[in-house]
Design an enzyme around this catalytic site. Structure first.
Site, PDB file in Angstrom:
ATOM      1  CB  SER A  17      -0.875   0.041   1.252  1.00  0.00           C
ATOM      2  OG  SER A  17      -1.915  -0.884   1.150  1.00  0.00           O
TER       3      SER A  17
ATOM      4  CG  HIS B 156      -2.895  -1.827  -3.515  1.00  0.00           C
ATOM      5  ND1 HIS B 156      -1.844  -2.715  -3.394  1.00  0.00           N
ATOM      6  CD2 HIS B 156      -3.180  -1.424  -2.262  1.00  0.00           C
ATOM      7  CE1 HIS B 156      -1.521  -2.849  -2.121  1.00  0.00           C
ATOM      8  NE2 HIS B 156      -2.323  -2.079  -1.407  1.00  0.00           N
TER       9      HIS B 156
ATOM     10  CG  HIS C 144      -5.322  -6.643  -0.157  1.00  0.00           C
ATOM     11  ND1 HIS C 144      -5.269  -5.713  -1.177  1.00  0.00           N
ATOM     12  CD2 HIS C 144      -4.224  -6.433   0.614  1.00  0.00           C
ATOM     13  CE1 HIS C 144      -4.170  -4.969  -1.042  1.00  0.00           C
ATOM     14  NE2 HIS C 144      -3.519  -5.386   0.038  1.00  0.00           N
TER      15      HIS C 144
ATOM     16  CE1 TYR D 292      -8.915  -4.604   1.250  1.00  0.00           C
ATOM     17  CE2 TYR D 292      -7.312  -5.722   2.646  1.00  0.00           C
ATOM     18  CZ  TYR D 292      -7.632  -4.705   1.760  1.00  0.00           C
ATOM     19  OH  TYR D 292      -6.679  -3.803   1.386  1.00  0.00           O
ATOM     20  CD  GLU D 293      -8.427  -5.909  -3.436  1.00  0.00           C
ATOM     21  OE1 GLU D 293      -8.687  -5.426  -4.550  1.00  0.00           O
ATOM     22  OE2 GLU D 293      -7.269  -6.276  -3.118  1.00  0.00           O
TER      23      GLU D 293
ATOM     24  CB  ALA E 137       1.568  -0.623   4.387  1.00  0.00           C
TER      25      ALA E 137
ATOM     26  CG  MET F 118      -5.254  -6.498   6.557  1.00  0.00           C
ATOM     27  SD  MET F 118      -6.514  -5.263   6.194  1.00  0.00           S
ATOM     28  CE  MET F 118      -6.471  -4.273   7.706  1.00  0.00           C
ATOM     29  CB  SER F 119      -0.976  -8.372   1.861  1.00  0.00           C
ATOM     30  OG  SER F 119       0.185  -7.721   2.368  1.00  0.00           O
TER      31      SER F 119
ATOM     32  CG  ASN G 237      -0.577   1.426  11.528  1.00  0.00           C
ATOM     33  OD1 ASN G 237      -0.313   0.989  10.392  1.00  0.00           O
ATOM     34  ND2 ASN G 237      -1.234   0.730  12.409  1.00  0.00           N
TER      35      ASN G 237
ATOM     36  CG  HIS H  44      -5.993   2.488   3.309  1.00  0.00           C
ATOM     37  ND1 HIS H  44      -5.025   1.498   3.340  1.00  0.00           N
ATOM     38  CD2 HIS H  44      -6.178   2.768   1.979  1.00  0.00           C
ATOM     39  CE1 HIS H  44      -4.643   1.202   2.095  1.00  0.00           C
ATOM     40  NE2 HIS H  44      -5.329   1.953   1.256  1.00  0.00           N
TER      41      HIS H  44
END
Ligand SMILES: O=P(O)(O)O[C@H]1O[C@H](CO)[C@@H](O)[C@H]1O
Length: 312
Positions: free
Chosen positions: A56, A87, A109, A111-112, A139, A242-243, A266, A280
């Site tokens: 990201s 992305h 991802h 979640y997509e 990230a 998440m990846s 973060n 995000h």
């Protein structure tokens, strides 16, 4: 009655974002992937040796390529589509440190709405194109209290949380042309490259900003609760995203040499008494701030890997 408009139903409730593409349970066959590869080979006059996946906000890594050719995912047969901010959604071919390279400007991802095997389809495409070395960037939230925003964590190992629940990109029929049914994963991240990366980080003035740690991937898209982060910490995770994990598994399955790093965008919020929240936009901003140094870091490390001939 509902009608489709731009991927949304007119009643404003249920989203139907290209469901025929995203949700299809049909796995890619070897032959189907070869069709994608044949298309790309016609467009690009060289075979990439190196693959890079941009996390990201890290898509600008593609700008380091010389003599580049950019192909949007929307034009590539059978390729999924990018749906996440930060992305862009294209493959960029070119030369980096003199090495033929392909960069994924945008990853997929879970979640997509994509199943893990679909998220990882581009890795098999890269393999079939000739990529031997895969650099994966992401990230991530820093869970280790020593990590600060802007730091880099070289991934030495991962915890496949989604795999604990039986969700794995290699699930389903195994095609031996890609790799074995039961691949080992204890040496998923090339140790020699991690050593080299530390040396290069020192050489370019990033020495006090790098760590080596364990990455874990949750399904997302929500960021974690305080209790979940507490559990992940107990399990031994240093960074959360998440990846990456499923990509690393797929790449190791087909015998690629893998190096991965997380940009800590973060610090994970591990206490209740705070108004801090991850978001995000912040994740993307940190990527942009670090892009100059990361470009330098990635090109130098690649140069030295091939100078030294490091591979699995
Ligand atoms: O892992 P990458 O793609 O870098 O992105 C990370 O950033 C997003 C959250 O801000 C999530 O997609 C997380 O996985």
């Amino acid at each position: 009655m509902t009608t489709k408009t731009n991927g949304y139903q007119s009643n404003g409730t249920a989203k139907v974002t290209r469901s025929e593409e995203i949700d299809s349970g049909e796995r890619y066959t070897y032959e189907l992937l070869v069709e994608t590869v044949e298309y790309l080979k016609k467009k690009v006059p060289f075979a990439p040796q190196v693959g890079i996946i941009c996390g990201s906000g890290l898509g600008s890594l593609a700008e380091t390529l010389v003599n580049s050719i950019e192909i949007p995912y929307t034009e590539i047969p059978h390729f999924p589509r990018s749906t996440v901010k930060g992305h862009a959604g294209s493959l960029v071919f070119g030369y980096l440190s003199g090495l033929p390279t392909v960069v994924m400007k945008g990853r997929f991802h879970y979640y997509e709405g994509y199943p893990l095997w679909k998220c990882c389809m581009p890795i098999r495409i890269m393999k079939l194109l000739g990529v031997s070395h895969l650099f994966i960037t992401n990230a991530a939230g820093g869970l280790n209290p020593k990590y600060r925003v802007g730091d880099i964590m070289f991934v030495k190992d991962h915890i496949n949380i989604m795999g604990f629940a039986g969700n794995n990109p290699l699930q389903g029929p195994n095609d031996e042309r890609f790799g074995p049914r039961f691949p080992p994963m204890n040496q998923a991240y090339n140790r020699d490259i991690i050593k080299l990366a530390k040396k290069v980080a020192h050489e370019i003035g990033l020495g006090d900003k790098v760590h080596e740690g364990v990455y874990t991937c949750l399904g997302g898209p929500n960021f974690e609760t305080v209790a979940e982060l507490g559990m992940l910490k107990m399990l031994g995770a240093d960074a959360v995203g998440m990846s990456t994990v499923h990509e690393v598994i797929t790449a190791n399955h087909c015998d690629m040499t893998v190096f991965a790093f997380s940009l800590i965008t973060n610090e994970c919020v591990v206490q209740y008494e705070t108004t801090q929240e991850p978001n995000h936009e912040e994740v993307i901003d940190v990527g942009k701030k670090r892009e100059g140094l990361l470009k330098k870091f990635v090109s130098e490390i690649l140069r030295q890997i091939f100078e030294k001939g490091i591979h699995n």
